[in-house]
Design an enzyme around this catalytic site. Structure first.
Site, PDB file in Angstrom:
ATOM      1  N   GLU A 194      24.507  49.270  17.156  1.00 38.35           N
ATOM      2  CA  GLU A 194      25.368  48.619  18.140  1.00 38.35           C
ATOM      3  C   GLU A 194      24.722  47.349  18.699  1.00 38.35           C
ATOM      4  O   GLU A 194      25.410  46.359  18.952  1.00 38.35           O
ATOM      5  CB  GLU A 194      25.704  49.605  19.256  1.00 38.35           C
ATOM      6  N   ARG A 207      26.332  44.626  26.831  1.00 40.33           N
ATOM      7  CA  ARG A 207      27.281  45.689  26.520  1.00 40.33           C
ATOM      8  C   ARG A 207      28.091  45.977  27.791  1.00 40.33           C
ATOM      9  O   ARG A 207      27.533  46.214  28.858  1.00 40.33           O
ATOM     10  CB  ARG A 207      26.534  46.953  26.113  1.00 40.33           C
ATOM     11  N   ARG A 252      30.766  67.242  26.566  1.00 40.27           N
ATOM     12  CA  ARG A 252      32.162  67.008  26.972  1.00 40.27           C
ATOM     13  C   ARG A 252      33.103  67.875  26.149  1.00 40.27           C
ATOM     14  O   ARG A 252      32.873  68.073  24.953  1.00 40.27           O
ATOM     15  CB  ARG A 252      32.544  65.538  26.771  1.00 40.27           C
ATOM     16  N   HIS A 303      33.341  53.382  21.649  1.00 36.91           N
ATOM     17  CA  HIS A 303      32.507  53.250  20.444  1.00 36.91           C
ATOM     18  C   HIS A 303      32.970  52.083  19.564  1.00 36.91           C
ATOM     19  O   HIS A 303      32.665  52.030  18.376  1.00 36.91           O
ATOM     20  CB  HIS A 303      32.525  54.540  19.581  1.00 36.91           C
ATOM     21  N   ASN A 343      21.665  46.355  27.664  1.00 33.11           N
ATOM     22  CA  ASN A 343      22.579  47.460  27.951  1.00 33.11           C
ATOM     23  C   ASN A 343      22.129  48.043  29.282  1.00 33.11           C
ATOM     24  O   ASN A 343      21.152  48.775  29.364  1.00 33.11           O
ATOM     25  CB  ASN A 343      22.484  48.494  26.826  1.00 33.11           C
TER      26      ASN A 343
END
Ligand code: ADP
Length: 400
Positions: A385, A89, A239, A178, A7
């Site tokens: 993940e 990823r 956010r 996601h 990643n």
């Protein structure tokens, strides 16, 4: 043989090595502060020992060299070219990628073309792939996209009500993120409930620093809360999630903020941080329990927004088989889970307060926290993940 999951972020490189045979984790690590002049790294070796240190890591090539040297010394992987495969990823796959793919020149070119849709993420992901290809030119490499899971959404979910040529010419639509996490936890949930995936309906809440939710009907994603970017939807650590877009005009015209200031405000200074001064749910929850009014409103708003999404998704998919909580907050915050479920009893969602309070078991792939008379199973499913990327990488390489 071994599978490496990478990643690659703008200033970090996260890696995990799995055995290809049984997907057992052999080692994992993180290289941080690439290009800042104060780089650092850590690695957990196959015996569980932590190795850490500081190093000069001027760029991503140096980071991959360092990772390769660390893996050689501590895991016996003498060179990356001996791997079974590498899974990368990639944040944005646009409309071009509906599933993970084997990387070739065309794939690289398409990921590059998608940079305008994810200017912060795709360049770093691409850089990681290119350097890995230089290091291991003979190893099959696979791109796994955060957006791919949501590509089956119908147009009435993914379109914005703006002039349609803006979508047609520039790809401005909702994509959702996601996806790798959703793919993993929904499959775990189907297994736990002993249900065929193609008949599974659920609402899934991925609540981490970034937070989103997703509605699955008969094994297909029909809606999700993030949009063109991960800014839309739920309240997140920093956010804002859903806001009236006219706020942006106000900030510009009345407060004189330029577009970069507004971008920074809504992505980095809003959400829980903007409401109560910090973004870490652990300490906000402590302040909430101590009666701090700012922490109270932050958690109230966070949970209220989630509730509204659950209600709207149930209007769309009907009563789901399960409601899934995952990621840092979803897996750990008993307070958030309780507040989200409170008042949803009339919709068949009934939480068992004692089960909700039980300590999380890292070993359980999924567990139920619903009351015995709940019509909807409420599940906590720890996400993974990297494991999902490793699985998809093996699958794609096998199929090719
Ligand atoms: P990311 O989106 O960065 O991967 P994570 O999934 O790791 O984020 O989630 C981070 C969030 O999870 C933080 O808000 C953190 O406070 C929260 N969290 C982690 N452990 C707990 C806990 N025991 N109780 C409440 N919140 C927790």
């Amino acid at each position: 043989m071994k599978v490496l999951v990478l990643n690659s972020g703008s200033s970090s490189l996260k890696f995990k090595i799995f055995s290809q045979k049984d997907l057992h984790v052999l080692s994992h690590g993180l290289i941080e502060e690439i290009g800042t002049g104060h780089g650092s790294y850590h690695l957990v070796d196959p015996s569980g020992q932590l190795i850490e240190g500081k190093a000069n890591i001027p760029d991503h090539k140096a980071a991959l060299d360092l990772m390769s040297a660390l893996l050689k010394k501590h895991t016996g992987l003498d060179q990356l070219d001996h791997l079974y495969g590498i899974g990368h990823r990639v944040v944005h796959g646009g409309e071009s990628f509906k599933k993970a793919v084997l990387i070739d020149e065309d794939v690289l070119e398409t990921i590059k073309k998608l940079i305008p849709l994810a200017p912060l993420h795709n360049p770093a992901n691409l850089l990681g792939i290119k350097i890995a290809l230089e290091h291991a030119p003979n190893v099959p490499q696979v791109a796994v996209f955060d957006t791919a899971f949501h590509q089956g959404m119908p147009p009435h979910s993914y379109l914005y009500a703006i002039p349609k040529d803006i979508y047609e010419q520039h790809g401005i639509r909702r994509y959702g993120f996601h996806g790798t996490s959703y793919s993993y936890v929904t499959r775990q949930a189907a297994r736990f409930l002993n249900k065929d995936y193609s008949s599974l309906s659920c609402i899934c809440l991925h609540l981490g620093n970034g937070a989103s939710c997703m509605a699955l009907k008969d094994g297909e994603c029909v809606d999700t809360s993030m949009g063109l970017t991960p800014l839309e939807g739920l309240v997140m650590g920093t956010r804002c999630g859903d806001i009236d877009p006219a706020i942006i005009f106000f900030l510009n015209r009345t407060l004189g903020m330029d577009i970069d200031d507004i971008d920074h405000l809504l992505n980095k200074k809003s959400g829980l941080l903007g409401l109560c001064g910090e973004s870490d749910m652990r300490s906000i929850a402590k302040r909430f329990s101590a009666g701090d009014p700012d922490a109270r409103i932050a958690i109230d708003l966070f949970c209220y927004r989630i509730k509204k999404y659950i209600g709207s998704y149930m209007a769309v998919i009907g009563r789901p088989d399960c409601l899934i909580f995952t990621a840092g907050i979803g897996e750990n915050s008993t307070l958030v889970r309780q507040k989200v479920c409170e008042g949803l009893e009339h919709m068949g969602i009934r939480l068992d307060k004692e089960l909700n309070e039980q300590p999380k078991s890292d070993k359980a792939p999924a567990y139920s926290i619903s009351a015995s008379d709940s019509d909807v199973h409420i599940l906590v499913v720890p996400t993974d993940e990297e494991l999902e990327i490793a699985r998809q990488t093996i699958k794609v390489i096998g199929a090719n």
